[in-house]
Enzyme design. Structure first.
Site, PDB file in Angstrom:
ATOM      1  N   ASP A  14       0.917  -1.143  -0.011  1.00  0.00           N
ATOM      2  CA  ASP A  14       0.049  -0.126  -0.024  1.00  0.00           C
ATOM      3  C   ASP A  14       0.885   1.238   0.065  1.00  0.00           C
ATOM      4  OD1 ASP A  14      -1.711   2.073   0.622  1.00  0.00           O
ATOM      5  OD2 ASP A  14      -3.147   0.660   1.567  1.00  0.00           O
ATOM      6  N   TYR A  27     -12.640  11.573  -2.974  1.00  0.00           N
ATOM      7  CA  TYR A  27     -11.859  11.526  -4.234  1.00  0.00           C
ATOM      8  C   TYR A  27     -11.548  12.489  -5.034  1.00  0.00           C
ATOM      9  CZ  TYR A  27     -10.857   9.072  -8.768  1.00  0.00           C
ATOM     10  OH  TYR A  27     -10.226   8.803 -10.066  1.00  0.00           O
TER      11      TYR A  27
END
Ligand code: UDP
Length: 319
Positions: free
Chosen positions: A60, A152
């Site tokens: 990640d 987002y």
């Protein structure tokens, strides 16, 4: 043009990322694909795992990058790592914000230390629910900073600002591409985007779910066109931001009817509530890409949808 043919592709196992892995593997680059597989299964890169110039690292990017990566010199770093469909980025809201911020910062540090070109996959969402139509790069957007898309939109806007800062402060060779809605084979059937939803629903004979009236618009770009545009942009000396997308606009209702026709389904249309802050219209102004890259999309929606439908048929085992 990049001379050191070693690339790190963050988000390389995703729908779009896997196409960039394919491309650079085929060009005999050394490809390190980094992905946490939070919104992809790894299925899209399975065919690359036997290639000697392809390496997959499950990681990640919000965490410090592995030592082996930090000590490698790359010629190119591409950041595509983020959940990208509205249901996914709502589910992974905090992770999406972290990917855009700390994740992008970690990759920019790597590009800085490597003297690499850095490409950020940004988005038409930086324009929010636009008041200017079509959207040129010079439009600053109308984004709701506190709402169901803000995780987002703001993550990508912050990522763009970070890229700008690294370019100014550290002279990193950066480029920002703003992708508009893209579709094609390798989309995840369950990711919740409109093209995959409608095609899967049509193939299964289920009702097609129209959110709101269906009069909102989007402009759909076939994946091969987008990938070609991004590669031209990376190979240029452009800094961007540059819109990449297909400027032909459709209502969601038109899209649903087209997919019904192309799949010869008897599925009916059902109307569901429109999610909050869903942009009413979206269409890229691609004048800049045409002028600077000599690029424009080639595939029309019918031909792209046919290939996408064939892919989903095979994936779902429907004859
Ligand atoms: N949409 C829809 N039905 C679906 C999925 C999406 O009507 O099953 C609509 C959605 O509300 C939006 C448009 O289709 O107006 C495009 O949605 P998508 O999630 O693909 O991407 P967006 O452009 O909104 O990020």
């Amino acid at each position: 043009m990049v001379k050191n043919k070693r690339v790190l592709i963050a988000g390389g196992a995703g729908f779009l990322g896997s196409y960039f892995c394919d491309y650079y593997v085929s060009q005999d680059w050394l490809v390190d694909c980094v992905d946490n597989l939070s919104t992809s299964s790894g299925h899209n890169i399975e065919h690359l795992k036997s290639k000697s110039n392809f390496n997959f690292v499950r990681h990640d990017i919000i965490n410090p990058l592995p030592r082996k990566i930090m000590t490698t010199k790359y010629g190119l770093v591409i950041n595509l790592a983020s959940p990208a469909s509205p249901p996914q980025y709502r589910r992974l809201a905090i992770e999406t914000l972290q990917a855009g911020s700390q994740g992008t910062l970690n990759l920019l540090e790597l590009a800085k230390n490597s003297n690499a070109r850095f490409c950020l996959a940004s988005t038409s969402e930086v324009y929010g629910d636009p008041e200017v139509h079509p959207q040129p790069e010079s439009y600053w957007g109308m984004v709701h900073s506190y709402g169901p898309r803000s995780m987002y939109d703001e993550a990508k806007r912050y990522a763009e600002a970070l890229v700008y800062a690294y370019r100014q402060k550290h002279r990193v060779d950066t480029v920002v591409a703003r992708f508009f809605n893209t579709y094609g084979p390798r989309m995840d059937p369950a990711d919740g985007r409109v093209v995959s939803n409608f095609v899967v629903q049509a193939l299964k004979g289920q009702p097609l779910t129209i959110y709101g009236t269906g009069n909102q618009t989007r402009s759909f770009c076939y994946v091969d066109d987008l990938v070609e545009g991004v590669i031209k942009l990376i190979d240029s000396s452009q800094e961007g931001p540059m819109n990449l997308g297909n400027p032909t606009e459709f209502t969601i209702l038109e899209l649903a009817k087209k997919i019904r026709r192309l799949t010869s389904t008897s599925s009916r249309l059902v109307y569901k509530p429109l999610p909050g802050d869903d942009p009413l219209q979206r269409r890229p102004d691609i004048t800049l890409a045409k002028q600077r890259l000599g690029w424009q999309p080639k595939a029309n929606l019918d031909s792209g949808l046919k290939k996408t439908i064939a892919y989903f048929k095979e994936e779902l085992g429907i004859s």
